[in-house]
Scaffold this motif. Structure first.
Motif, PDB file in Angstrom:
ATOM      1  N   ILE A 145     -49.676  93.420 -39.050  1.00 32.18           N
ATOM      2  CA  ILE A 145     -49.785  92.003 -39.379  1.00 32.18           C
ATOM      3  C   ILE A 145     -50.843  91.796 -40.460  1.00 32.18           C
ATOM      4  N   ARG A 146     -52.027  92.344 -40.259  1.00 33.89           N
ATOM      5  CA  ARG A 146     -53.109  92.199 -41.235  1.00 33.89           C
ATOM      6  C   ARG A 146     -52.931  93.146 -42.416  1.00 33.89           C
ATOM      7  N   LYS A 148     -42.585  89.304 -37.909  1.00 31.82           N
ATOM      8  CA  LYS A 148     -43.992  89.524 -38.263  1.00 31.82           C
ATOM      9  C   LYS A 148     -44.575  88.316 -38.972  1.00 31.82           C
ATOM     10  N   SER A 149     -43.755  87.623 -39.753  1.00 33.42           N
ATOM     11  CA  SER A 149     -44.240  86.473 -40.517  1.00 33.42           C
ATOM     12  C   SER A 149     -44.697  85.315 -39.626  1.00 33.42           C
ATOM     13  N   ASN A 199     -49.826  85.912 -35.994  1.00 34.89           N
ATOM     14  CA  ASN A 199     -51.138  85.810 -36.619  1.00 34.89           C
ATOM     15  C   ASN A 199     -52.152  86.476 -35.694  1.00 34.89           C
ATOM     16  N   VAL A 200     -53.122  87.184 -36.282  1.00 39.93           N
ATOM     17  CA  VAL A 200     -54.068  87.978 -35.501  1.00 39.93           C
ATOM     18  C   VAL A 200     -55.508  87.610 -35.842  1.00 39.93           C
ATOM     19  N   LYS A 203     -57.948  85.044 -35.662  1.00 42.02           N
ATOM     20  CA  LYS A 203     -58.439  83.964 -36.522  1.00 42.02           C
ATOM     21  C   LYS A 203     -59.476  83.155 -35.761  1.00 42.02           C
ATOM     22  N   ARG A 210     -62.746  83.546 -31.574  1.00 49.87           N
ATOM     23  CA  ARG A 210     -61.590  84.138 -32.240  1.00 49.87           C
ATOM     24  C   ARG A 210     -60.490  84.343 -31.211  1.00 49.87           C
ATOM     25  N   VAL A 255     -54.146  86.869 -30.622  1.00 46.31           N
ATOM     26  CA  VAL A 255     -52.830  86.798 -31.260  1.00 46.31           C
ATOM     27  C   VAL A 255     -52.225  85.437 -30.988  1.00 46.31           C
ATOM     28  N   TYR A 272     -46.127  81.704 -33.984  1.00 45.39           N
ATOM     29  CA  TYR A 272     -45.633  80.384 -34.373  1.00 45.39           C
ATOM     30  C   TYR A 272     -44.128  80.315 -34.189  1.00 45.39           C
ATOM     31  N   ILE A 312     -47.558  76.451 -32.745  1.00 42.65           N
ATOM     32  CA  ILE A 312     -47.899  77.659 -31.990  1.00 42.65           C
ATOM     33  C   ILE A 312     -47.086  77.672 -30.702  1.00 42.65           C
TER      34      ILE A 312
END
Length: 148
Positions: A26-27, A55-56, A59-60, A62, A72, A75, A78, A84
């Motif tokens: 992902i990152r 994968k799009s 989000n990891v 944040k 933080r 995972v 969306y 979310i």
């Protein structure tokens, strides 16, 4: 590395002068393999390979602010509209999942309003579906597969 209660996935791992690193799909970079990161990488592959979430939409790690404190999340996933749908809290395998773990993800979810929650230490997994109106959650055997 410790065997976790997930299907077996193929990881890109390299040894550097700092220690072992794993490639985060992902990152799109190598990150240090700490126990919690090992669990997080399994979760990412579980969501993208087993549950078929694109994968799009994943989000990891944040930052978010909870009670004026910077935190933080591990995972989030969306839906296709940008809301979310899933919030995941990962712990190291040696960390017992406790009420404080659920309290932590609940505090995060007050801001994020995810429909589903997942809490895991890689050995034990808990899944919940949120009922925002009644401020309750229902435990599930599994989170749903991705659907468009």
């Amino acid at each position: 590395m410790q065997v976790l209660d997930f299907p077996q996935y193929s990881f890109r791992i390299k040894n550097s002068e700092k220690g072992y690193q794993i490639f985060d799909i992902i990152r799109k970079k190598f990150v240090m393999v700490q126990p919690e990161e090992w669990v997080r990488q399994h979760v990412i592959h579980y969501l993208t390979e087993t549950k078929k979430y694109p994968k799009s939409l994943v989000n990891v790690e944040k930052q978010l602010v909870v009670n004026q404190m910077k935190k933080r999340y591990d995972v989030v996933v969306y839906d296709s509209k940008g809301a979310i749908t899933l919030l995941v809290e990962c712990k190291a395998p040696e960390v017992k999942i406790s009420q404080s773990t659920f309290d932590q993800i609940a505090r995060y979810n007050l801001l994020l309003n995810a429909e589903y929650l997942m809490v895991t230490n890689g050995l034990n997994h808990y899944y919940c579906k949120m009922d925002q109106e009644r401020e309750k959650y229902q435990f599930l055997k599994e989170i749903p597969d991705f659907s468009r």
